[in-house]
Design a protein around this motif. Structure first.
Motif, PDB file in Angstrom:
ATOM      1  N   PHE A  14       0.880  -1.179   0.000  1.00 21.80           N
ATOM      2  CA  PHE A  14       0.000   0.000   0.000  1.00 21.80           C
ATOM      3  C   PHE A  14       0.919   1.230   0.000  1.00 21.80           C
ATOM      4  O   PHE A  14       1.558   1.552   1.002  1.00 21.80           O
ATOM      5  N   VAL A  15       1.003   1.881  -1.143  1.00 24.96           N
ATOM      6  CA  VAL A  15       2.003   2.939  -1.351  1.00 24.96           C
ATOM      7  C   VAL A  15       1.484   4.286  -0.834  1.00 24.96           C
ATOM      8  O   VAL A  15       0.305   4.613  -1.005  1.00 24.96           O
ATOM      9  N   ILE A  16       2.383   5.011  -0.207  1.00 27.40           N
ATOM     10  CA  ILE A  16       1.989   6.336   0.285  1.00 27.40           C
ATOM     11  C   ILE A  16       2.934   7.386  -0.278  1.00 27.40           C
ATOM     12  O   ILE A  16       4.159   7.296  -0.133  1.00 27.40           O
ATOM     13  N   THR A  17       2.346   8.352  -0.949  1.00 22.99           N
ATOM     14  CA  THR A  17       3.144   9.489  -1.395  1.00 22.99           C
ATOM     15  C   THR A  17       2.540  10.744  -0.775  1.00 22.99           C
ATOM     16  O   THR A  17       1.380  10.764  -0.388  1.00 22.99           O
ATOM     17  N   SER A  18       3.380  11.754  -0.668  1.00 19.87           N
ATOM     18  CA  SER A  18       2.908  12.992  -0.049  1.00 19.87           C
ATOM     19  C   SER A  18       3.421  14.167  -0.854  1.00 19.87           C
ATOM     20  O   SER A  18       4.471  14.090  -1.503  1.00 19.87           O
ATOM     21  N   GLU A  19       2.657  15.217  -0.819  1.00 19.83           N
ATOM     22  CA  GLU A  19       2.973  16.361  -1.669  1.00 19.83           C
ATOM     23  C   GLU A  19       3.805  17.402  -0.914  1.00 19.83           C
ATOM     24  O   GLU A  19       3.567  17.660   0.262  1.00 19.83           O
ATOM     25  N   ILE A  20       4.759  17.970  -1.626  1.00 22.36           N
ATOM     26  CA  ILE A  20       5.555  19.077  -1.091  1.00 22.36           C
ATOM     27  C   ILE A  20       5.278  20.289  -1.984  1.00 22.36           C
ATOM     28  O   ILE A  20       5.443  20.210  -3.201  1.00 22.36           O
ATOM     29  N   GLY A  21       4.854  21.370  -1.378  1.00 21.96           N
ATOM     30  CA  GLY A  21       4.604  22.593  -2.148  1.00 21.96           C
ATOM     31  C   GLY A  21       5.729  23.581  -1.899  1.00 21.96           C
ATOM     32  O   GLY A  21       5.847  24.108  -0.799  1.00 21.96           O
ATOM     33  N   PRO A  22       6.582  23.825  -2.897  1.00 23.62           N
ATOM     34  CA  PRO A  22       7.699  24.765  -2.693  1.00 23.62           C
ATOM     35  C   PRO A  22       7.192  26.186  -2.423  1.00 23.62           C
ATOM     36  O   PRO A  22       6.074  26.536  -2.808  1.00 23.62           O
ATOM     37  N   PRO A  23       8.027  26.985  -1.732  1.00 22.06           N
ATOM     38  CA  PRO A  23       7.600  28.354  -1.389  1.00 22.06           C
ATOM     39  C   PRO A  23       7.757  29.320  -2.562  1.00 22.06           C
ATOM     40  O   PRO A  23       8.429  29.014  -3.543  1.00 22.06           O
ATOM     41  N   LYS A  24       7.130  30.473  -2.399  1.00 27.13           N
ATOM     42  CA  LYS A  24       7.356  31.550  -3.362  1.00 27.13           C
ATOM     43  C   LYS A  24       8.552  32.333  -2.859  1.00 27.13           C
ATOM     44  O   LYS A  24       8.428  33.167  -1.958  1.00 27.13           O
ATOM     45  N   ASP A  43       6.604   6.684   0.724  1.00 29.39           N
ATOM     46  CA  ASP A  43       7.367   6.038  -0.338  1.00 29.39           C
ATOM     47  C   ASP A  43       7.974   7.043  -1.304  1.00 29.39           C
ATOM     48  O   ASP A  43       8.988   6.772  -1.937  1.00 29.39           O
ATOM     49  N   ALA A  44       7.327   8.180  -1.449  1.00 31.80           N
ATOM     50  CA  ALA A  44       7.886   9.213  -2.329  1.00 31.80           C
ATOM     51  C   ALA A  44       7.286  10.569  -1.986  1.00 31.80           C
ATOM     52  O   ALA A  44       6.163  10.661  -1.484  1.00 31.80           O
ATOM     53  N   LEU A  45       8.078  11.592  -2.266  1.00 38.36           N
ATOM     54  CA  LEU A  45       7.612  12.976  -2.082  1.00 38.36           C
ATOM     55  C   LEU A  45       7.439  13.586  -3.461  1.00 38.36           C
ATOM     56  O   LEU A  45       8.349  13.517  -4.304  1.00 38.36           O
ATOM     57  N   ASN A  46       6.281  14.154  -3.633  1.00 31.79           N
ATOM     58  CA  ASN A  46       5.857  14.601  -4.945  1.00 31.79           C
ATOM     59  C   ASN A  46       5.816  16.135  -4.902  1.00 31.79           C
ATOM     60  O   ASN A  46       5.064  16.711  -4.132  1.00 31.79           O
ATOM     61  N   VAL A  47       6.658  16.772  -5.701  1.00 31.21           N
ATOM     62  CA  VAL A  47       6.828  18.224  -5.585  1.00 31.21           C
ATOM     63  C   VAL A  47       6.010  18.950  -6.664  1.00 31.21           C
ATOM     64  O   VAL A  47       6.148  18.652  -7.855  1.00 31.21           O
ATOM     65  N   GLU A  68      18.877  15.091  -2.408  1.00 33.80           N
ATOM     66  CA  GLU A  68      20.046  15.422  -1.572  1.00 33.80           C
ATOM     67  C   GLU A  68      19.861  14.944  -0.142  1.00 33.80           C
ATOM     68  O   GLU A  68      20.822  14.721   0.583  1.00 33.80           O
ATOM     69  N   ARG A  69      18.606  14.809   0.274  1.00 36.59           N
ATOM     70  CA  ARG A  69      18.316  14.355   1.634  1.00 36.59           C
ATOM     71  C   ARG A  69      17.974  12.864   1.660  1.00 36.59           C
ATOM     72  O   ARG A  69      17.435  12.363   2.646  1.00 36.59           O
ATOM     73  N   GLY A  70      18.232  12.208   0.549  1.00 31.60           N
ATOM     74  CA  GLY A  70      18.049  10.751   0.524  1.00 31.60           C
ATOM     75  C   GLY A  70      16.624  10.286   0.319  1.00 31.60           C
ATOM     76  O   GLY A  70      16.314   9.125   0.542  1.00 31.60           O
ATOM     77  N   GLY A  71      15.735  11.171  -0.096  1.00 33.55           N
ATOM     78  CA  GLY A  71      14.335  10.777  -0.309  1.00 33.55           C
ATOM     79  C   GLY A  71      14.066  10.379  -1.751  1.00 33.55           C
ATOM     80  O   GLY A  71      14.905  10.567  -2.631  1.00 33.55           O
ATOM     81  N   GLU A  72      12.899   9.822  -1.974  1.00 34.82           N
ATOM     82  CA  GLU A  72      12.469   9.451  -3.327  1.00 34.82           C
ATOM     83  C   GLU A  72      11.569  10.571  -3.840  1.00 34.82           C
ATOM     84  O   GLU A  72      10.594  10.949  -3.176  1.00 34.82           O
TER      85      GLU A  72
END
Lengths: 294, 214
Positions: A14-24, A43-47, A68-72
């Motif tokens: 059961f895969v879990i991905t999460s969203e990262i919203g970059p700043p302005k 399992d992965a960070l989705n930008v 760079e921080r070792g994430g997917e």
């Protein structure tokens, strides 16, 4: 090298991905904190790629920070701001730097964002982008020219299970699969019964479906989404539940609902995983996971 | 087919003609008259406003069709007033402006903005029907052009912003792909919607676009 996300999707996990919203802007510390906090938990960070057509720090920059921080990392790529030359160049850069997952999107319209007079490019659409990526994997660019060193991506796309009318959306869903989509993130879902209906259709195809989980922060937000966001349907009972939360506890309630939804999706094996969108509140994702018993 | 135009703000017309105190005004009896942006009435109003702003209007004429060669004849008929003017203010679409520009060396200034080439669907309602892309796909889209009818000009189906048949950019506007879908379904040709459209060729005729007919 197969991406870690692809491996996870292939393992019937059961895969879990999460969203990262970059700043302005260049104040990136908070984004870095979110990446550090979440990289080992999902399992992965989705930008996001200038989500809602609002100019921000780019998806590729956020993805590099994840690597760079070792994430997917999953590179969100819209067709709104770049022509096919720029899109391919960015795919080459991504691959060379260990970003091996791409989410192919058409992109929101320019006028909904904060640069309303900008030109919307849309040289390609999401289906054509997926198609092009598969061609690059064969060793040729979108123009059919040979590449010196190919790429390999786990490519995904999006689908709105509650679109109205639904059939044109389902036709496009199939076109994305034919073009090479391996996984799908859905628009936010709240009504599991209705979602199960979509999954019955989707199960005919050899693709993985990650249900979209958008954190509710208030009853007002839920009503706003119902009225304004295409394809989002928050059932009456959930809005009432949010509204009944004691003052200052609405977010907690939203976390509980998100956790409960994820738990049910997993237990009932309705789909292959979830994609969590805790818009501007990435720091509560661990609480959502805890509420889901993950 | 009509060239749809909108009047520029008067301040902009004034700014463009700054320092050019004697003007000749040209309207158009075809599209700009129909659009109520450059017919007899609008040309008269422009004349009055320019005079109020201190300009000397040497003459004003509404040419039957500003974008054809009869314009040369009309300019000749009004030779003295045209010669007396230091600039020409054209209340026609950009084609009219450029037609006048062919015959005169003095500044030719547009008083209108050209919006699109439109078709009249119902009385007074015009829509942009063609992007002049050079590779017509109407045969596969039930006669509805997704380049002009879809905000993003998509080819392979609706985006995620469509909702109840409307467009994310403006809920008053129809989603092109809902229209295409409904019509193809009626025709029993939904298979056309399943067909993959490769990326468009944006250089069918590289700009500047020219055609020579002999």
């Amino acid at each position: 090298m197969v991406s870690d996300l692809k491996k996870a999707l292939g393992n019937n996990k059961f895969v879990i991905t999460s969203e990262i919203g970059p700043p302005k802007g260049t104040a990136l510390e908070k984004m870095y904190q979110h990446i550090e906090m979440l990289k080992g938990k999902v399992d992965a960070l989705n930008v996001t790629d200038h989500q809602s057509s609002v100019m921000r720090y780019p998806s590729i920059g956020g993805c590099l920070a994840v690597r760079e921080r070792g994430g997917e990392a999953v590179l969100q790529m819209t067709c709104r701001d770049r022509n096919r030359i720029a899109l391919q160049a960015e795919l080459l850069l991504a691959y060379s730097r260990g970003i091996k997952n791409v989410l192919c999107l058409t992109g929101d319209a320019v006028p909904v964002g904060d640069h309303g007079e900008a030109r919307g490019i849309f040289d390609l659409d999401s289906v054509q982008l997926l198609h092009g990526i598969r061609q690059m994997e064969e060793g040729y660019d979108f123009g059919g020219n040979e590449l010196q060193g190919a790429v390999e991506f786990c490519a995904g796309a999006t689908v709105t299970p509650e679109a109205e009318p639904l059939e044109p959306q389902l036709i496009k869903f199939e076109k994305k699969i034919d073009a090479g989509a391996e996984f799908f993130q859905t628009q936010a879902i709240y009504d599991l019964e209705r979602f199960a209906g979509f999954m019955e259709h989707a199960r005919q195809f050899p693709v993985k479906i990650l249900a979209g989980i958008v954190l509710l922060s208030s009853a007002r937000m839920a009503r706003f989404m119902n009225e304004n966001v295409p394809g989002i349907f928050v059932p009456r009972e959930l809005i009432d539940e949010m509204a009944a939360a004691p003052k200052g506890k609405a977010l907690e309630k939203g976390i509980e609902i998100a956790g409960r939804t994820i738990k049910a999706l997993k237990e009932e094996a309705l789909c292959d995983g979830v994609h969590i969108m805790a818009i501007n509140r990435e720091e509560v994702v661990p609480e959502i996971l805890a509420a889901a018993g993950l | 087919m009509k060239s749809l135009t909108r009047q520029k703000r008067f301040e902009e017309v004034k700014r463009m003609s700054d320092g050019l105190d004697r003007v000749f005004i040209i309207g158009c009896g075809t599209c700009a008259t129909m659009a109520k942006t450059g017919g007899v009435e609008e040309v008269g109003a422009m004349k009055a406003r320019l005079q109020e702003a201190g300009k000397l209007v040497t003459g004003a004429v509404v040419i039957p069709t500003a974008c054809d060669e009869m314009t040369a004849v009309l300019l000749e008929e009004n030779k003295k007033a045209v010669e007396d003017a230091r600039c020409i203010i054209v209340m026609a679409c950009a084609l009219g402006v450029q037609q006048v520009n062919l015959y005169l060396s003095k500044p030719v200034l547009p008083a209108l903005d050209t919006l699109f080439i439109g078709m009249e669907k119902s009385p007074g309602y015009f829509f942009e029907a063609c992007d002049q892309c050079g590779q017509c796909i109407l045969g596969e889209t039930a006669g509805i052009c997704p380049l002009t009818a879809c905000h993003k000009g998509l080819l392979n189906g609706p985006c995620g912003g469509t909702d109840k048949g409307k467009c994310e950019v403006d809920p008053e506007k129809d989603c092109a792909f809902t229209l295409i879908y409904e019509r193809l379904r009626e025709q029993g040709r939904l298979d056309l919607m399943r067909r993959y459209h490769p990326p468009r060729n944006h250089q069918v005729l590289p700009r500047p676009r020219e055609v020579r007919i002999s």
